[in-house]
Write a protein that holds these residues in place. Sequence first.
Motif, mmCIF file in Angstrom:
data_model
loop_
_atom_site.group_PDB
_atom_site.id
_atom_site.type_symbol
_atom_site.label_atom_id
_atom_site.label_comp_id
_atom_site.label_asym_id
_atom_site.label_seq_id
_atom_site.Cartn_x
_atom_site.Cartn_y
_atom_site.Cartn_z
ATOM 1 N N ALA A 246 36.836 31.184 35.505
ATOM 2 C CA ALA A 246 37.771 32.267 35.833
ATOM 3 C C ALA A 246 37.564 33.403 34.842
ATOM 4 N N VAL A 247 37.554 34.629 35.330
ATOM 5 C CA VAL A 247 37.519 35.801 34.447
ATOM 6 C C VAL A 247 38.632 36.736 34.940
ATOM 7 N N PRO A 248 39.036 37.710 34.154
ATOM 8 C CA PRO A 248 40.103 38.588 34.635
ATOM 9 C C PRO A 248 39.766 39.175 36.012
ATOM 10 N N CYS A 266 31.219 35.001 48.465
ATOM 11 C CA CYS A 266 32.631 35.395 48.412
ATOM 12 C C CYS A 266 33.236 34.997 47.078
ATOM 13 N N ILE A 267 34.449 35.442 46.844
ATOM 14 C CA ILE A 267 35.080 35.252 45.541
ATOM 15 C C ILE A 267 36.569 34.999 45.761
ATOM 16 N N SER A 268 37.191 34.238 44.853
ATOM 17 C CA SER A 268 38.651 34.054 44.933
ATOM 18 C C SER A 268 39.315 35.034 43.987
ATOM 19 N N LEU A 285 33.270 44.295 46.136
ATOM 20 C CA LEU A 285 31.825 44.269 45.907
ATOM 21 C C LEU A 285 31.443 44.455 44.436
ATOM 22 N N PRO A 286 32.005 45.461 43.745
ATOM 23 C CA PRO A 286 31.653 45.587 42.326
ATOM 24 C C PRO A 286 31.992 44.323 41.525
ATOM 25 N N LEU A 287 33.132 43.709 41.867
ATOM 26 C CA LEU A 287 33.592 42.522 41.135
ATOM 27 C C LEU A 287 32.634 41.339 41.337
#
Length: 385
Positions: A246-248, A266-268, A285-287
């Motif tokens: 996990a990151v901010p 994909c990302i949570s 997208l940037p994240l």
Amino acid sequence: MKPAYDVLVIGAGSVGVPAAWALAARGLKVCVLDGAAGPGQGQNKAAIGGIRATHSDAAKIWLCQESLDIFRSWTEKSGDQIGWRQGGYCFPCFSEKTEEHFRKLLAIQKTFGLGIDWIDAAAIGELVPGINRRRLRGGTFSPGDGSASPMMSCTAFYRHARRMGAEFRFGERVTGFVRAPGRIVAVRTDRGVVAAGEIILANGAGARDLGAELGLDIPVFSDSHEGGITEPVQRLFEPMLVDIRAVPGSKNYYFYQNDEGQIIFCISPDPLVVGKDTRATSSFLPLVARRMCSLLPRLAGIRVRRTWRGLYPMTPDGSPVVSAVRDFSNLKIAVGMCGQGFMLGPGTGMLLSRWIAGGQTERDRTILEKLTLYGDFSKGVEELK
Ligand SMILES: Cc1cc2nc3c(=O)[nH]c(=O)nc-3n(C[C@H](O)[C@H](O)[C@H](O)COP(=O)(O)OP(=O)(O)OC[C@H]3O[C@@H](n4cnc5c(N)ncnc54)[C@H](O)[C@@H]3O)c2cc1C
């Protein structure tokens, strides 16, 4: 009212379509209703296509083992291309605490006969050439897991269901029910009334609303997740990579290279975005791209074709609800598939077909006990949901 169908399935999605196929294959007269214009137009088309049996919960493991058998052998048996690729799943691990946790989970997974093992950092480097090995301790790898195209799979199940005699009525939304004491006689739609002997509620993120029409409290609450896909490139790696750090701003993210060479990801988000908003954001997208390129720098420069946003139909414990309903003897529900409905769909469909057409197994009964609507949802969240 004489039922026109043996079984009526509400929802032509990841669960409803393979269920219709499995039921029609058992000789039952099946009708599927969906408010959308075609099969798989709900959350099925938002899924990125990951399929694994390597969960921590017995019911999900067994359902996905059966799903995997179906996905794996589908093309050979039917001739349809569904984009199946057995690349496995790899969970790389970067901390002592996570390693300890994964190793404990491995011991449980192995009791189910799952082909999953711990591999060291060098072996991960071979599986995923160019992976950033900073702090990489190794990870789990399950070579039997894989991926397929959710749209191609759903279309294949749909075609076969129709070939077996199932009827699909699209653009027809279920709005309510005609009840008699202890059972449902028919469903009301925006076009009329449809009677059936058995009703299956498989309407995903809409389950809570339709359940309320029957006075049921079905604990399905959506949150939204985004996905994306790149242009096709030469093969870079095989497994689905799941990075649970996990990151901010985000929890885990996962990606793989599909049968056609495209990277799908994909990302949570953290915090989760609760609700049914499916408008794609500019922040996704940037994240996700930053995190993916930091793990696998070779991805930098690959062009993204598009992104989208869909829903995870979540339950409080991260496990689906596949259940009989006490007040209505002919109603079955198969909803709350969380982030795994595509992989759970065919196995759940097979279970429903044995339940209704006969041939239920001891394992089926155990699964239904575990996934009952009347269970204790506060007992803890399924790991790796
Ligand atoms: C970005 C993203 C990535 C994902 N990746 C994966 C993955 O890799 N692997 C995986 O297994 N899962 C994945 N998922 C999760 C998966 O998409 C869902 O769990 C799954 O699609 C849910 O299946 P379902 O059949 O319950 O619902 P759906 O597929 O949404 O089907 C429900 C159907 O019911 C219909 N419906 C609703 N209400 C009514 C009504 N009143 N009357 C008639 N019809 C109605 C809808 O139109 C819809 O077609 C992902 C999800 C997202 C958002």
